[in-house]
Design an enzyme around this catalytic site. Sequence first.
Site, short mmCIF file in Angstrom:
data_model
loop_
_atom_site.label_atom_id
_atom_site.label_comp_id
_atom_site.label_asym_id
_atom_site.label_seq_id
_atom_site.Cartn_x
_atom_site.Cartn_y
_atom_site.Cartn_z
CG ASN A 9 -1.69 1.27 1.38
OD1 ASN A 9 -1.84 2.01 0.42
ND2 ASN A 9 -2.22 1.52 2.57
CD1 TRP A 10 3.71 1.18 -2.86
CD2 TRP A 10 3.71 2.44 -4.73
NE1 TRP A 10 4.55 0.58 -3.78
CE2 TRP A 10 4.56 1.32 -4.93
CE3 TRP A 10 3.54 3.34 -5.76
CZ2 TRP A 10 5.25 1.12 -6.13
CZ3 TRP A 10 4.23 3.14 -6.95
CH2 TRP A 10 5.09 2.04 -7.14
CE LYS A 11 0.37 3.43 4.78
NZ LYS A 11 0.11 3.53 6.19
CG HIS A 95 -5.73 1.86 4.89
ND1 HIS A 95 -5.31 2.82 5.79
CD2 HIS A 95 -4.73 0.97 4.76
CE1 HIS A 95 -4.08 2.52 6.18
NE2 HIS A 95 -3.70 1.39 5.58
CD GLU A 97 -2.88 5.49 6.56
OE1 GLU A 97 -2.84 5.57 5.32
OE2 GLU A 97 -1.96 4.97 7.24
CD GLU A 167 -3.80 -2.75 7.18
OE1 GLU A 167 -2.64 -2.96 6.80
OE2 GLU A 167 -4.41 -1.72 6.89
N GLY A 173 1.87 2.10 10.66
CA GLY A 173 2.78 3.23 10.53
C GLY A 173 3.43 3.66 11.83
CB SER A 213 4.81 -1.90 11.91
OG SER A 213 4.29 -0.59 12.12
N GLY A 234 2.68 -1.22 4.31
CA GLY A 234 2.73 0.20 3.99
C GLY A 234 4.17 0.65 3.77
N GLY A 235 4.79 1.16 4.82
CA GLY A 235 6.13 1.74 4.72
C GLY A 235 7.14 0.88 3.97
C1 PEP Z 1 -0.88 -0.06 5.79
O1 PEP Z 1 -0.81 1.04 5.28
O2 PEP Z 1 -1.83 -0.81 5.51
C2 PEP Z 1 0.17 -0.49 6.72
C3 PEP Z 1 0.08 -1.67 7.28
O3 PEP Z 1 1.19 0.41 6.92
P1 PEP Z 1 2.58 0.08 7.67
O4 PEP Z 1 3.10 -1.20 7.09
O5 PEP Z 1 3.45 1.25 7.33
O6 PEP Z 1 2.28 -0.03 9.12
#
Ligand code: PEP
Length: 254
Positions: A9-11, A95, A97, A167, A173, A213, A234-235
């Site tokens: 997930n590049w956001k 998501h 966010e 999640e 994040g 994460s 994500g990251g």
């Molecule tokens: C996400 O955006 O779905 C996510 C899990 O982010 P991160 O891996 O950065 O926690």
Amino acid sequence: MRKTVIAGNWKMNMTPADTKAFFEEISPLISGRKSCGVVFCVPFVDIPAAIKGAKGTGAKIGAQNVHFKENGAYTGEISAKMLVECGVEYVIIGHSERRQYFGETDETVNLRTRAALAAGLKVILCLGEQLDARQKGITNEIVSMQTKLDLEGVTEEELKNVIIAYEPVWAIGTGLTATPEQADETCGVIRATVASLYGKKAARDLTIQYGGSMNEKNAAELLAKENVDGGLIGGASLKPAAFAAIVAAANKKA
Ligand code: PEP
């Protein structure tokens, strides 16, 4: 039997030019025989560059949101049909966010999910508890309720095109990760809820990812758990070497 799927997930990161450079770097790292599925969920404007860049790698391209109406006066929104015509195969819905910053509710998550499935998209449906719910010991009730509300009206046939991403909001994040045991237990609760709605076989065949994460260091441990069928990343999905290492860990499980 269910598939292991690693999705990035590049956001709101990466321009089309960045996307081209990213795929030049990651393609050799993820090409070749792969047993797990790989998906990159990119910003809308990066979709053409991502589809071009991912060619030959076996990876699929996804979007990060979709509106539930087919068309109309919804400034700034994108319909499922538009995504399909661009070659998009997956879409992230719900998501945290989107829920936190853009007023997404279980009701709109459900509407988006049904519209995306009806248009032929595969859905990565995100749900998970807030920190206070985890601390109060009501995680199981929360994720079970979200599963029921978000899947309302989705048929058993359509469920074959759904991946659920568990999640925990407190782990996204933040650098905090659920323990493998917590991830396994809560993914198991989601699976049991799906079994109560659709029966045991549908639940057994459903891919349930963990997200929060996940990185190249903790992926193997999380993915080793029976109920964790992949990850939503994500990251670490923005770093070719890290993401490729997670895909490699998933290939061992798949
Ligand atoms: C996400 O955006 O779905 C996510 C899990 O982010 P991160 O891996 O950065 O926690």
